[in-house]
Scaffold this active site. Sequence first.
Site, mmCIF file in Angstrom:
data_model
loop_
_atom_site.group_PDB
_atom_site.id
_atom_site.type_symbol
_atom_site.label_atom_id
_atom_site.label_comp_id
_atom_site.label_asym_id
_atom_site.label_seq_id
_atom_site.Cartn_x
_atom_site.Cartn_y
_atom_site.Cartn_z
ATOM 1 N N ARG A 87 0.838 -1.192 0.000
ATOM 2 C CA ARG A 87 0.000 0.000 0.000
ATOM 3 C C ARG A 87 0.875 1.245 0.000
ATOM 4 N NH1 ARG A 87 -2.279 0.676 4.502
ATOM 5 N NH2 ARG A 87 -2.113 -1.409 5.394
ATOM 6 N N TYR A 221 -1.093 -2.977 -7.242
ATOM 7 C CA TYR A 221 -1.127 -3.703 -5.965
ATOM 8 C C TYR A 221 -2.547 -3.668 -5.382
ATOM 9 C CZ TYR A 221 -0.603 -4.901 -1.111
ATOM 10 O OH TYR A 221 -0.780 -5.502 0.113
ATOM 11 N N GLY A 223 -3.936 -3.686 -2.560
ATOM 12 C CA GLY A 223 -4.270 -2.752 -1.480
ATOM 13 C C GLY A 223 -4.531 -1.342 -1.979
ATOM 14 N N SER A 271 -1.528 -4.150 9.736
ATOM 15 C CA SER A 271 -1.149 -5.108 8.699
ATOM 16 C C SER A 271 0.186 -5.772 9.043
ATOM 17 C CB SER A 271 -0.995 -4.372 7.377
ATOM 18 O OG SER A 271 -2.102 -3.534 7.190
ATOM 19 N N CYS A 273 0.762 -8.044 11.446
ATOM 20 C CA CYS A 273 0.994 -8.222 12.886
ATOM 21 C C CYS A 273 0.203 -9.400 13.459
ATOM 22 C CB CYS A 273 0.660 -6.949 13.648
ATOM 23 S SG CYS A 273 1.721 -5.580 13.200
ATOM 24 N N GLY A 274 -0.150 -10.350 12.619
ATOM 25 C CA GLY A 274 -0.755 -11.583 13.155
ATOM 26 C C GLY A 274 -2.270 -11.632 13.132
ATOM 27 N N ARG A 419 2.523 -4.468 17.108
ATOM 28 C CA ARG A 419 3.870 -5.033 17.109
ATOM 29 C C ARG A 419 4.710 -4.168 18.045
ATOM 30 N NH1 ARG A 419 6.987 -8.304 13.347
ATOM 31 N NH2 ARG A 419 5.056 -8.767 12.254
HETATM 32 C C1 SPV Z 1 -3.417 -4.704 4.812
HETATM 33 O O1 SPV Z 1 -2.345 -4.241 4.411
HETATM 34 O O2 SPV Z 1 -3.929 -4.364 5.880
HETATM 35 C C2 SPV Z 1 -4.129 -5.710 4.014
HETATM 36 C C3 SPV Z 1 -3.770 -5.858 2.638
HETATM 37 O O3 SPV Z 1 -5.049 -6.303 4.493
HETATM 38 S S1 SPV Z 1 -4.185 -4.478 1.728
HETATM 39 O O4 SPV Z 1 -5.128 -4.896 0.733
HETATM 40 O O5 SPV Z 1 -2.955 -4.029 1.155
HETATM 41 O O6 SPV Z 1 -4.773 -3.483 2.582
HETATM 42 MN MN MN Z 2 -5.718 -5.299 6.310
#
Ligand code: SPV
Ligand code: MN
Length: 624
Positions: A87, A221, A223, A271, A273-274, A419
């Site tokens: 992103r 991408y 995101g 994103s 972090c589990g 995190r």
């Molecule tokens: C995140 O980065 O929080 C995701 C993937 O779930 S994205 O589609 O890039 O947002």
């Molecule tokens: Mn996400």
Amino acid sequence: MNDTMKILEQALTDANFRKLLAIPNRRVHNFVAEAIQLCEPMKVFICNDSKMDTEYIRRTAIARGEETPLANPYHTVHFDGFHDQARDKESTVYLVPEGDSLGEQLTQMNRDKGLEIVQKRLKGSMDNKKMVVRFFCLGPLDSHFSVPVVQITDSFYVAHSEDLLYRRGYDYFRRLPDDKEIFWMLHSSGKLMHSVSTDWKKRGVMIDYKDNSVYSMNTQYAGNTIGLKKLALRLAIRKANREGWLAEHMFLMAVHGPSGRKTYFTGAYPSGCGKTSTSMVRGNTIVGDDLAYLRIMDGKVRAVNVERGIFGIIRSVTQKDDPVIWDLLHSNQPAIFSNVLITEDEGVRWLDDGSELPESGTNFSGEWFPGKVDRNGEEIPYANKNARYTIGLEGLANLDPALEDPRGVEVGGIIYGGRDRDTWVPVQESLDWNHGVITMGASLESETTAATLGPSGVRKFQPFSNLDFISIPLGKYIQNHLDFVKTADQVPPIFAVNYFLRDENDNFITDKLDKTVWLKWMELRAHGEVGAIETPTGYIPFYEDLKELFRCHLDKDYTSEEYDTQFTVRVPELLEKIGRIEKTYSKTVNDTPLLLFDLLDEQRSRLLQAQKELGDCILPSSFV
Ligand code: SPV
Ligand code: MN
């Protein structure tokens, strides 16, 4: 005939025109006609969700080279550009009408100026390309939670991914009331070379919230491009705030308790972090791994998964730690892999997948070999750290049956997790709703990861794990959380977890699978079935309860030394954190609810008092 109809008749074949006109909503017709005029596609494809149409999208993604087929006929690989695999926060901008402001934490520009840029960048952007128009629904169909979305894109990969990730909505659109609020998404990858956006320096996501529209340009991408995911979340947060519900960056899962009891939890983690791995923890069932809507219904907090699939980080997915995902990715369920390595025998490899290092293959940089370097002399890994898999949930062995329930599920607990190397204990429960919202949600910090462009490992303010998507002034967003449960008869407990705590030698002091136990403990707490120790920052577990849970669920002998190390209350770090959070809110957020400062101040006083009596590092037993 009006202009819209003229444009549509000219640009669409008879069959596509009929498919579009079967949706009676004029706003839909106008949106498609305006997009055609702006992007000037060679052809337009209206997808009616039939098997023929959805298959066509998948086949075309392959035929155009946006996806590469693999030995497994249900699998493909997509590569984003070299510079476009996460992103892009910096180029994601809210278009703000004159006189409006979203506060210092959010990236924004004047709406008129932004729309001019959109017009410039999208003008003729689909020259020689086909435009795909698709209809989806966020949340289950025909539910109080449903939000209809129109997606226009020139990427068959985007249209194909959305097929796995979202509920198809063509028929739903045909029966929508005329005045139903709709989200509008327009994406173009722009100019392509080898199926990759060449103008990535001019990439951008522009959110025109006044018109419920989002424009995504010169990027691939997911995101940044998949309108239904984070682009719609930004609009949904505004809608939720207006209407008194919550649109959150949260998983939704059932934690299975004693005697077959199921308790649903939502969990907000930044994103990488589990979040996905928690929602997949063995012995429980998953509803969703990324986005949830929460509403009060009949006095209770209820939630749905906004999506019906997973766009998950594939790095470190192993047979041992993630057996359910592993099995699905090795089955005949459809999957799109992105930014992984394609091996000579048309399989895929990703980082830390538990096998020997590969010796050759094709990745986002073309032919790959060990030691290959980029222009700056940096070694190119065989797969990207943010490489992903896209799957539908229906193939998962641990899918919860409530996924499509239009009433959603009752939420028994809410979790925030970041995190954090040195401050929070592995699991704790807030003193009450407001305390949880302020000292856990609004105070969340997390180290950056490969899910966004830029350096990893830097501690950042990340309130509610949602900062990247919050689209209203932050103070208002917090106030909406505080107010949310005012009409509820039952208020779920709020918890905070930290899977990333380290010792003085920088070693992690919890194991990857320990979250199994933290979840089971929270489930018992939600029903008042275990006691807890009150500390200045919240309730933490008793050693004996964890020992029992570790034995029962992980067959592990959990020692009191481990417990003491993990649950020591680190007073100086906790005090420093309060200082950082207070400063951020007082310096950069105009409309912070005063309660935030009061509750942080009270927490500081409790910590200072404990420090005076018990020192800097306080063992849990000292609070008993
Ligand atoms: C995140 O980065 O929080 C995701 C993937 O779930 S994205 O589609 O890039 O947002
Ligand atoms: Mn996400």
